[in-house]
Design a protein around this motif. Structure first.
Motif, PDB file in Angstrom:
ATOM      1  N   ASN A   1     -32.526 -11.599  38.884  1.00 40.03           N
ATOM      2  CA  ASN A   1     -33.314 -10.598  39.592  1.00 40.03           C
ATOM      3  C   ASN A   1     -34.712 -10.522  39.013  1.00 40.03           C
ATOM      4  O   ASN A   1     -34.902 -10.593  37.804  1.00 40.03           O
ATOM      5  N   SER A   2     -35.672 -10.353  39.909  1.00 42.63           N
ATOM      6  CA  SER A   2     -37.067 -10.222  39.512  1.00 42.63           C
ATOM      7  C   SER A   2     -37.660  -8.977  40.144  1.00 42.63           C
ATOM      8  O   SER A   2     -37.279  -8.594  41.243  1.00 42.63           O
ATOM      9  N   SER A   3     -38.594  -8.358  39.462  1.00 44.31           N
ATOM     10  CA  SER A   3     -39.272  -7.192  40.032  1.00 44.31           C
ATOM     11  C   SER A   3     -40.393  -7.613  40.971  1.00 44.31           C
ATOM     12  O   SER A   3     -40.926  -6.791  41.725  1.00 44.31           O
ATOM     13  N   THR A   4     -40.766  -8.875  40.916  1.00 40.30           N
ATOM     14  CA  THR A   4     -41.832  -9.370  41.771  1.00 40.30           C
ATOM     15  C   THR A   4     -41.314 -10.530  42.621  1.00 40.30           C
ATOM     16  O   THR A   4     -40.287 -11.130  42.322  1.00 40.30           O
ATOM     17  N   THR A   5     -42.029 -10.832  43.663  1.00 42.98           N
ATOM     18  CA  THR A   5     -41.650 -11.930  44.556  1.00 42.98           C
ATOM     19  C   THR A   5     -41.840 -13.267  43.856  1.00 42.98           C
ATOM     20  O   THR A   5     -42.862 -13.510  43.211  1.00 42.98           O
TER      21      THR A   5
END
Lengths: 107, 112
Positions: A24-28
């Motif tokens: 999972n990433s907080s940014t694209t």
């Protein structure tokens, strides 16, 4: 810089059970790659995902890239002892690695 | 694809000394990467080495501690200088063809 969080850290399964690891990433993300590292070995490239919602299969392995390109998963169907190792996701031009999920398979 | 070899495969060194790790690739590549993998941890990029120019270091890594040479398109060295036990790790070189990244077998360094 961008970081990817990978869970779980460890997974112990009985042979024949399924296994999934998530990134999972907080940014694209522009893309995400998956690697496998056998015990005592070096990382080996498995696949790259680029498109939103992309799903790719390699025999018993299924790789997904989320619609928002902020998460990815690797699913192994009916694990075998040969699947043992640590699975890493990695992203970006500089290839930033997630923390990895160590899979052990009990025969 | 690429075949990458590293020397030495492992070493045990005393603190305060330096070790140079060699990486040889069977094809010409523009960029070579050096990673560190501490015991039980993920891979961390140390630096990117282009032939004919100075290496680019990532945050937390400096040239004085990890000098890199890149004399031609198939070879690079990484030196771990003035070693301490915290430098005990596996050091891996890596190259990229297209979007696929290939890793050498690694050098397992133990500092006592």
């Amino acid at each position: 810089g961008q970081q990817v969080m990978q869970i779980p850290q460890y997974q112990h399964v009985q042979e024949g059970e399924d296994f999934t690891t998530y990134c999972n990433s907080s940014t694209t993300l522009s893309n995400i790659q998956w690697y496998k590292q056998r015990p005592g070995g070096h990382p080996v490239f498995l696949i790259q995902l680029v498109k939103s919602g992309e799903v790719k299969k390699q025999k018993r392995l299924t790789f997904q890239f989320g619609e928002a390109k902020k998460n990815s998963s690797l699913h192994i169907t009916a694990t075998q002892t040969t699947d043992v190792g640590t699975y890493f996701c990695a992203q970006g031009g500089k290839l930033i690695f997630g923390q990895g999920t160590e899979l052990s398979v009990k025969p | 694809s690429a075949v990458i070899s590293q020397k030495p495969s492992r070493d045990i060194c005393q603190r305060g000394t330096s070790l140079t790790i060699q990486c040889q690739v069977d094809s010409q590549v523009t960029m070579m990467f050096w990673y560190r993998q501490q015991p039980g941890q993920s891979l961390t990029l140390i630096a990117t080495a282009n032939q004919g120019s100075e290496a680019t270091y990532e945050s937390g890594f400096v040239i004085d501690k990890f000098p890199i040479s890149r004399p031609n398109l198939t070879f690079s060295t990484l030196t771990v200088s003035n070693m301490s036990p915290e430098d005990s790790s596996i050091y891996l070189c890596s190259v990229r063809f297209g979007y696929e990244q290939y890793f050498g077998p690694g050098t397992r360094l133990t500092v006592t």
